[in-house]
Design a protein around this motif. Structure first.
Motif, PDB file in Angstrom:
ATOM      1  N   THR A   1      42.495  41.525  33.677  1.00  0.00           N
ATOM      2  CA  THR A   1      41.666  41.906  34.822  1.00  0.00           C
ATOM      3  C   THR A   1      40.265  41.352  34.611  1.00  0.00           C
ATOM      4  O   THR A   1      39.658  41.568  33.542  1.00  0.00           O
ATOM      5  CB  THR A   1      41.603  43.437  34.983  1.00  0.00           C
ATOM      6  OG1 THR A   1      42.940  43.939  35.113  1.00  0.00           O
ATOM      7  CG2 THR A   1      40.795  43.816  36.217  1.00  0.00           C
ATOM      8  N   ASN A   2      39.783  40.603  35.655  1.00  0.00           N
ATOM      9  CA  ASN A   2      38.444  39.996  35.600  1.00  0.00           C
ATOM     10  C   ASN A   2      38.285  39.156  34.330  1.00  0.00           C
ATOM     11  O   ASN A   2      37.272  39.237  33.625  1.00  0.00           O
ATOM     12  CB  ASN A   2      37.356  41.075  35.655  1.00  0.00           C
ATOM     13  CG  ASN A   2      37.411  41.875  36.949  1.00  0.00           C
ATOM     14  OD1 ASN A   2      37.671  41.315  38.022  1.00  0.00           O
ATOM     15  ND2 ASN A   2      37.157  43.182  36.860  1.00  0.00           N
TER      16      ASN A   2
ATOM     17  N   LYS B   1      43.412  39.777  41.028  1.00  0.00           N
ATOM     18  CA  LYS B   1      43.071  40.537  39.816  1.00  0.00           C
ATOM     19  C   LYS B   1      41.696  40.163  39.278  1.00  0.00           C
ATOM     20  O   LYS B   1      41.286  40.627  38.208  1.00  0.00           O
ATOM     21  CB  LYS B   1      44.120  40.269  38.727  1.00  0.00           C
ATOM     22  CG  LYS B   1      45.528  40.714  39.077  1.00  0.00           C
ATOM     23  CD  LYS B   1      45.718  42.184  38.832  1.00  0.00           C
ATOM     24  CE  LYS B   1      45.673  42.480  37.360  1.00  0.00           C
ATOM     25  NZ  LYS B   1      45.975  43.891  37.031  1.00  0.00           N
ATOM     26  N   GLY B   2      41.008  39.274  40.003  1.00  0.00           N
ATOM     27  CA  GLY B   2      39.683  38.867  39.554  1.00  0.00           C
ATOM     28  C   GLY B   2      39.733  37.886  38.406  1.00  0.00           C
ATOM     29  O   GLY B   2      38.763  37.762  37.637  1.00  0.00           O
ATOM     30  N   ASN B   3      40.826  37.155  38.259  1.00  0.00           N
ATOM     31  CA  ASN B   3      40.997  36.201  37.164  1.00  0.00           C
ATOM     32  C   ASN B   3      40.786  34.768  37.629  1.00  0.00           C
ATOM     33  O   ASN B   3      40.942  34.442  38.810  1.00  0.00           O
ATOM     34  CB  ASN B   3      42.400  36.333  36.562  1.00  0.00           C
ATOM     35  CG  ASN B   3      42.646  37.709  35.980  1.00  0.00           C
ATOM     36  OD1 ASN B   3      41.756  38.326  35.427  1.00  0.00           O
ATOM     37  ND2 ASN B   3      43.882  38.188  36.121  1.00  0.00           N
TER      38      ASN B   3
END
Length: 469
Positions: free
Chosen positions: A378-379, A341-343
């Motif tokens: 997200t991110n 999730k870009g985390n």
């Protein structure tokens, strides 16, 4: 036979009052009668003693004394006779009084110096009289006495008059008491009718009723209890309606969530069975079936797990656990999911911080919350914090995700609840059971969990678990 409560009240009031009045009237009449006759006989005794006193003084001849008192007493309709020990009358011929008529027992009492009193005598004289006989004792010897009589006609007339007044008073009291009883009964019956009408409304399905209540008497307390009952019913009906809505939503969610993986599994199996899937795609199809099967198993297990926890069938094996080690495990297990999730997951743990908890269950709590944070971020970043605060271990999980509306924060703990319909595709805690399980497990550790969040501003879960029991 049906008798209205109003009439029961009136009859009971009148019956009690009437019985009490009759008893009091009889007692009063008897008292007055005794009082009048006693006063009359006391008056006769007093006259007799005065006559004897005058005779004993000897200043006047007996005839003069008798004549003097005869002028007075005959004017008051009182007759008297003076007699000696031989029962010979000493009255002058002119003032001859009533004949002496005594029984043997009365004569013996008189000779012993006792006064004979008869309040009412109906037989021994020519008319109904009250009479007394006063003995004349000289130096301890009986030498005669005086018989005095007074008619009772006047006394009876007075008693009859009193009875008439009592009868009129009884009629007036009966009328007043009937009116008051009617008014009071009407008041009570109207209060009961209000409760009866409200009860009928409740029985017909209207639970939004209220009756006037008070602490004045039992009817007021009954009305208060009735209102309390209706409030309870309203609350129960609201809960039932809420549960019914949630049940419908749950069935819809179950149908939606399970239909998709089952359709996928069925389609892949049919494709493999009928050789409709190319060889190079078969492994991908099998992996898809495996993934969807695991998803269904997780859904079922989560429901079963919740029921066990809710019914206290889970026993905790508490131990001391280092928060730093615990949160490192969480980070390692969920690193790949966060990366997809870009985390990023960060740790901020106080050195030496500990938590007393069941190892498996505290992992379940933290993984569930962290997965939710990853899912809705997200991110962004997910920060895991651990510290000691007095006698509590404090664990915080904070993300920079989409957040939750303030009005929905308290609802997230409900079973099956979803704060956002778009979360129906969430593979972690699909039916809103995840946070219900988390809250119950925290409570089983005698702890508490709170959440702060704003829409598009992220969410922070805070867990406090006491170190000492």
């Amino acid at each position: 036979m049906k008798v209205k409560y109003l009439y029961q009240q009136i009859f009971s009031h009148i019956g009690v009052l009437l019985a009490a009045f009759i008893v009091l009237s009889l007692l009063f009449t008897q008292y007055i009668e005794n009082l009048v006759y006693t006063e009359k006989t006391d008056e006769l005794i007093n006259y007799g003693e005065n006559i004897l006193f005058e005779l004993e003084r000897g200043e006047k001849r007996p005839e003069q004394v008798i004549t003097q008192y005869a002028n007075v007493l005959f004017g008051r309709d009182i007759q008297f006779s003076v007699f000696d020990e031989q029962i010979n009358l000493l009255n002058p011929i002119r003032w001859r009084g009533p004949a002496l008529v005594l029984t043997e027992s009365e004569w013996k009492r008189l000779q012993s110096g006792k006064t004979i009193v008869s309040k009412v005598d109906l037989k021994r004289f020519e008319k109904e009289v009250s009479f007394v006989v006063v003995p004349y004792i000289v130096r301890g010897n009986f030498v005669g006495g005086i018989l005095l009589t007074a008619p009772i006609e006047g006394t009876e007339e007075m008693i009859t008059q009193i009875n008439h007044y009592l009868f009129y008073a009884a009629l007036i009291a009966l009328g007043v008491s009937l009116l008051l009883s009617w008014l009071l009964s009407e008041v009570h019956v109207n209060r009961i009718k209000k409760i009866q009408a409200a009860t009928s409304m409740v029985s017909s399905g209207n639970y939004h009723v209220n009756v006037p209540s008070s602490d004045f008497d039992e009817i007021g307390e009954l009305a208060k209890d009735f209102n309390h009952m209706v409030d309870k019913i309203n609350t129960s009906m609201e809960e039932i309606e809420s549960l019914e809505n949630r049940r419908r939503q749950f069935m819809a969610d179950v149908s939606h969530e399970m239909r998709t993986p089952l359709t996928t599994i069925s389609g892949v199996i049919e494709g493999l069975k009928n050789d409709m899937i190319p060889e190079e795609e078969r492994e991908k199809g099998i992996n898809l079936v495996s993934k969807e099967t695991k998803r269904l198993i997780r859904l079922v297990n989560e429901n079963l797990d919740y029921e066990k926890i809710r019914s206290n069938q889970v026993k905790l094996m508490k131990e001391e656990i280092e928060l730093e080690e615990l949160l490192e495990i969480i980070k390692e297990q969920l690193y790949l999911q966060a990366k997809e999730k870009g985390n990023e997951i960060f740790l901020d743990v106080e050195k030496g911080a500990m938590v007393v908890a069941d190892y498996d269950r505290i992992l379940q709590i933290l993984i569930n919350i962290t997965k939710n944070s990853i899912q809705f971020t997200t991110n962004g970043t997910i920060t895991l914090r651990g510290k000691m605060n007095g006698h509590d271990s404090v664990i915080e999980i904070e993300d920079t995700g989409i957040g939750i509306n303030r009005e929905e924060i308290e609802k997230i703990w409900r079973r099956f609840y979803k704060a956002d319909l778009s979360r129906r595709t969430n593979p972690y805690g699909e039916f809103g059971l995840g946070l219900s399980i988390v809250k119950r497990l925290v409570e089983m550790h005698n702890g508490e969990i709170t959440v702060k969040s704003e829409k598009n501003q992220g969410t922070k879960f805070t867990i406090r678990i006491p170190i000492l029991e």
